[in-house]
Design an enzyme around this catalytic site. Structure first.
Site, short mmCIF file in Angstrom:
data_model
loop_
_atom_site.label_atom_id
_atom_site.label_comp_id
_atom_site.label_asym_id
_atom_site.label_seq_id
_atom_site.Cartn_x
_atom_site.Cartn_y
_atom_site.Cartn_z
CG ASP A 158 -12.73 7.86 -2.24
OD1 ASP A 158 -12.78 7.73 -1.00
OD2 ASP A 158 -11.67 7.75 -2.88
CB CYS A 201 -13.71 2.93 -1.09
SG CYS A 201 -13.22 4.66 -1.17
NE ARG A 241 -3.72 1.91 2.83
CZ ARG A 241 -4.95 2.06 2.35
NH1 ARG A 241 -5.42 1.15 1.52
NH2 ARG A 241 -5.70 3.07 2.70
NE ARG A 287 -10.31 -3.94 -0.27
CZ ARG A 287 -9.50 -3.01 0.26
NH1 ARG A 287 -10.00 -1.88 0.74
NH2 ARG A 287 -8.20 -3.19 0.28
CG HIS A 312 -7.89 1.00 -3.81
ND1 HIS A 312 -7.35 -0.19 -3.33
CD2 HIS A 312 -8.49 1.58 -2.73
CE1 HIS A 312 -7.61 -0.30 -2.05
NE2 HIS A 312 -8.28 0.76 -1.66
CD GLN A 324 -12.87 -0.38 -1.89
OE1 GLN A 324 -12.19 -0.32 -0.89
NE2 GLN A 324 -14.14 -0.77 -1.87
#
Length: 321
Positions: free
Chosen positions: A240, A280, A118, A308, A145, A148
């Protein structure tokens, strides 16, 4: 492998030993199969029959950014599949003191079976993958991402059934989440409309590549500055945060620039009555989304967060088993 036959679990075998840096590197069939596998793994896990496919395997997890969902879901996912996961903050590794990421990749390849990272820079993750001889999984970068997006589509598929032909609207910043969602939607034949303020549109190259994929799957990718047009007749509406990690100094400006892009009752009235609201997380209530929407009956944010875990298990099992 006998348990795989008993539970009729089909891994995406073409992904074995392969990196996951962006869903642009996967075929539409592979993305679709990963979503199906995610749903299967979720069902058998809840039934207490998750196969321990990764016994003896170790995933190294490198974090340059804070994490709740990414860290815990990958760690639990490896555990449920019989493997182990190691948390490593970048400041505790030699890369925090200037060791080249190429050297780190070579060294970790001798210890681990895969790396999840990450990171701040997608270019750094690409370099890591280039030098590592083991699979590298993108847990988040400044551009993509992918894990996700897989969880997002798993959530929609579980509740809507067939994904092809559905419409999803993303309203907000044209960021890494938007990029991966656009690519994923194109792979499964969903129409997607991204609505951003002027100057916050998604990367043009990513959109162009997604449009090529969408054309092959009979769907459309659209970018607009009109949130109402984006949400009109949408099956799912996605938000988001307006200010992502590392952009805190832009907060005041973004609050002004994104005025009119909040997902609230007035905006979602243009979507289908049974629309799904997705986010998310973490969320800033009363900023990018009203409390009435995110905590309302059309919100699937916590199911989405749980997924996830299952989406990443699908990736881990296919890459490592």
């Amino acid at each position: 492998m006998r348990l795989l036959e008993e539970v009729q679990l089909k891994l995406v075998s073409s992904l074995k030993g392969k990196d996951l840096l962006t869903l642009l590197d996967y075929t539409s069939e592979e993305v679709q199969d990963l979503i199906k596998l995610s749903t299967q793994l979720k069902k058998i896990t809840k039934a207490g029959r998750c196969p321990r496919l990764l016994e003896g395997k170790t995933l190294g997890m490198i974090f340059e950014k804070h994490s709740t969902r990414t860290r815990i879901s990958f760690e639990v996912g490896m555990n449920q599949l019989g493997g182990k996961a190691m948390f490593m903050h970048s400041r505790d590794l030699q890369i925090g003191r200037g060791e080249p990421i190429s050297d780190t990749g070579h060294v970790l390849s001798g210890y681990l079976d895969a790396i999840m990272i990450r990171a701040n820079s997608h270019e750094m993750v690409k370099e890591l993958a280039h030098h590592a001889s083991i699979p590298v999984i993108n847990g988040l970068t400044d551009i993509y991402h992918p894990c996700q997006a897989l969880a997002d589509l798993e959530t929609i598929a579980e509740n809507k059934g067939e994904l092809k032909g559905l419409k999803i609207a993303y309203v907000g910043d044209g960021n890494n989440v938007a990029h991966s969602l656009v690519v994923a939607a194109a792979h499964v034949g969903m129409d997607i409309v991204v609505a951003t303020p002027v100057g916050y549109e998604p990367n043009e190259e990513v959109i162009a590549k997604a449009k090529e994929i969408a054309k092959l799957n009979g769907s459309l990718v659209t970018v607009t500055n009109d949130p109402v047009a984006a949400v009109k007749n949408a099956d799912a509406v996605y938000a988001d945060v307006w200010t992502s990690m590392g952009q805190e100094e832009e907060t005041a400006k973004r609050l002004v620039d994104f005025k009119g892009y909040q997902i609230n009752d007035e905006l979602v009235a243009h979507a289908k009555p049974d629309y799904m609201f997705l986010h998310c997380l973490p969320a800033h209530r009363e900023e990018e989304v009203s409390t009435s929407v995110i905590d309302g009956p059309n919100s699937y944010i916590f199911e989405q967060a749980e997924n996830r875990l299952h989406a990443q298990k699908a990736v881990l099992a296919s890459i490592l088993a």
